[in-house]
Scaffold this active site. Structure first.
Site, PDB file in Angstrom:
ATOM      1  N   LYS A   1      -1.205   3.848   7.943  1.00 17.06           N
ATOM      2  CA  LYS A   1      -0.072   3.260   7.239  1.00 17.06           C
ATOM      3  C   LYS A   1       0.989   2.727   8.216  1.00 17.06           C
ATOM      4  CE  LYS A   1      -1.906   3.791   3.174  1.00 17.06           C
ATOM      5  NZ  LYS A   1      -2.634   4.968   2.899  1.00 17.06           N
TER       6      LYS A   1
HETATM    7  C1  LIG Z   1      -3.181   5.496   1.411  1.00 14.46           C
HETATM    8  C2  LIG Z   1      -2.823   5.320  -0.008  1.00 14.46           C
HETATM    9  C3  LIG Z   1      -2.577   6.403  -0.865  1.00 14.46           C
HETATM   10  C4  LIG Z   1      -2.840   7.813  -0.456  1.00 14.46           C
HETATM   11  O1  LIG Z   1      -2.147   8.197   0.666  1.00 14.46           O
HETATM   12  P1  LIG Z   1      -2.601   9.533   1.450  1.00 14.46           P
HETATM   13  O2  LIG Z   1      -1.372   9.863   2.247  1.00 14.46           O
HETATM   14  O3  LIG Z   1      -3.757   9.157   2.289  1.00 14.46           O
HETATM   15  O4  LIG Z   1      -2.908  10.556   0.450  1.00 14.46           O
HETATM   16  C5  LIG Z   1      -2.153   6.159  -2.148  1.00 14.46           C
HETATM   17  N1  LIG Z   1      -1.990   4.903  -2.597  1.00 14.46           N
HETATM   18  C6  LIG Z   1      -2.227   3.826  -1.817  1.00 14.46           C
HETATM   19  C7  LIG Z   1      -2.002   2.473  -2.374  1.00 14.46           C
HETATM   20  C8  LIG Z   1      -2.678   3.999  -0.503  1.00 14.46           C
HETATM   21  O5  LIG Z   1      -2.961   2.943   0.253  1.00 14.46           O
END
Ligand SMILES: *Cc1c(COP(=O)(O)O)cnc(C)c1O
Length: 396
Positions: free
Chosen positions: A189
């Site tokens: 992210k």
């Molecule tokens: C990565 C992601 C999540 C989940 O995030 P995690 O921290 O990996 O649990 C939820 N929604 C979207 C759109 C994502 O890209």
């Protein structure tokens, strides 16, 4: 360049996501025995909330966990419906499904791939308890019409901001546009906290307190400042034997560690810089890819600051190759790992088993045959960007 190295560098960039600032912050936490949910978590929650201009921040182990807490805050359960988008990571819909609610998929806008407010409005019923919007690829949804209809009907709005840390809509930051915002700091992210991590934002005290309680097993003797409360003996089911902890409901352990939070504080200082680099790369992609027959470049609404978690192009029928062949040629012929975010959730095996099928979201289903994500990362080199765009030109 050997093959695996080229692919790795295109996907993740050179070097590490962390620098000497994170190393120093981590050492400090180690010397303090690296607790769970200690003073660094509190500081990170306050700093992140202030960055977004939200009243409360609540640090959690992931956005998947955060979405689950948000759904619990919305008091969603069996018999309720939750509206969301089919174009997202499966966590978004799972949060509602895990609490026994029915997931209702609304269709998307063909230019932004974000939820279409008209489709959301059309899918509202008397059972709709919450809407989970996703600020897809780093571009905020068109929130005004969604919030208007939600307010009218008394429906809670959760923003999945996993792609959108630092993103804006009409000058306001993602995470403050609905009732609850949920961010991810997973390693891919826009900012990261040691592989996993997440944050919830909200302006509402009642929602914050409910999520705070469920984050830590609904323990009655744990207060918002992270200290154990003086025990009210009259409320103890076991009388004066108050060395037992008592619990209010069936909660979770979704607590972030101080090590993650110390890293998060440093990453937050760098977030605007990371996003600026992503935007610069996106601009370079747009310049270098403009005018290719059958390739549609991302549309950016004038209402938003798009932070390009993902750079997505549409491979139209007029392009020389179809999407599958384009992806395969890029991977095998050009050593570029492109991706496709995501398989529409209602078409996954898990959701087909729950009764979902083709035809629920025709616009999203048609787009699925076109959308391809190009590598984008703050540490991507100029050489990598040129390699990607030259490769696409050669295939076109
Ligand atoms: C990565 C992601 C999540 C989940 O995030 P995690 O921290 O990996 O649990 C939820 N929604 C979207 C759109 C994502 O890209």
């Amino acid at each position: 360049m050997d093959l695996p190295k080229a692919i790795h560098e295109l996907e993740y960039g050179h070097g590490s996501a962390y620098g000497p600032e994170e190393e120093a912050a981590l050492s400090e936490v180690l010397r303090a025995s690296a607790p769970s949910c200690g003073p660094k978590v509190k500081k990170f929650e306050e700093a992140f909330a202030a960055y977004c201009d939200a009243r409360y921040g609540l640090a959690v182990t992931s956005a998947t966990a955060g979405l689950e807490l948000a759904i619990i805050a919305a008091r969603v359960g069996p018999g309720d419906e939750v509206i969301t988008t089919p174009i997202s990571w499966i966590s978004t819909a799972n949060a509602a499904a895990a609490q026994g609610a029915s997931v209702v998929f609304a269709d998307v806008n063909p230019r932004t791939l974000n939820l279409d407010p008209a489709s959301v409005a059309a899918k509202i019923t008397d059972r709709t308890k919450a809407i989970i919007v996703v600020h897809l690829y780093g571009q905020c949804c068109d929130m005004d019409p969604i919030m208007n209809v939600a307010r009218e009907r008394g429906i809670l709005v959760i923003e999945d901001c996993a792609h959108a840390a630092g993103g804006e809509y009409k000058g306001r930051r993602a995470g403050t546009l609905g009732d609850i915002g949920v961010f991810s700091f997973h390693q891919q992210k826009n900012m990261v906290t040691l592989g996993e991590g997440g944050m919830i934002t909200t302006a509402r005290k009642d929602l914050y307190e409910r999520m705070l309680s469920f984050r830590s097993l609904c323990c009655l003797t744990y207060d918002p400042k992270g200290k154990y409360l003086p025990i009210d003996e009259s409320k103890q089911p076991m009388g004066k034997r108050y060395w037992y902890l008592d619990f209010d409901d069936v909660g979770f352990n979704f607590r972030m560690t101080d090590a993650q939070a110390a890293i998060g504080l440093e990453q937050l200082k760098k977030l605007d810089g990371f996003n600026a680099r992503r935007i610069e790369i996106a601009n370079q992609y747009c310049e270098r890819l403009r005018g290719i027959h059958g390739l549609t470049l991302p549309y950016v609404s004038p209402d938003v600051k798009h932070v390009f978690h993902i750079y997505c192009v549409l491979v139209e029928p007029e392009f020389r190759l179809n999407k599958e062949d384009f992806m395969w040629e890029m991977y095998t012929g050009k050593r570029v790992k492109v991706w496709s975010h995501y398989m529409p959730i209602h078409l996954t095996t898990a959701y087909r088993r729950r009764g979902h099928q083709e035809g629920e979201c025709p616009v999203a289903e048609a787009l699925f045959h076109k959308y391809v994500s190009l590598p984008i990362h703050p540490r991507m080199t100029e050489g990598s960007i040129a390699h990607v765009t030259d490769s696409i030109r050669e295939l076109a």
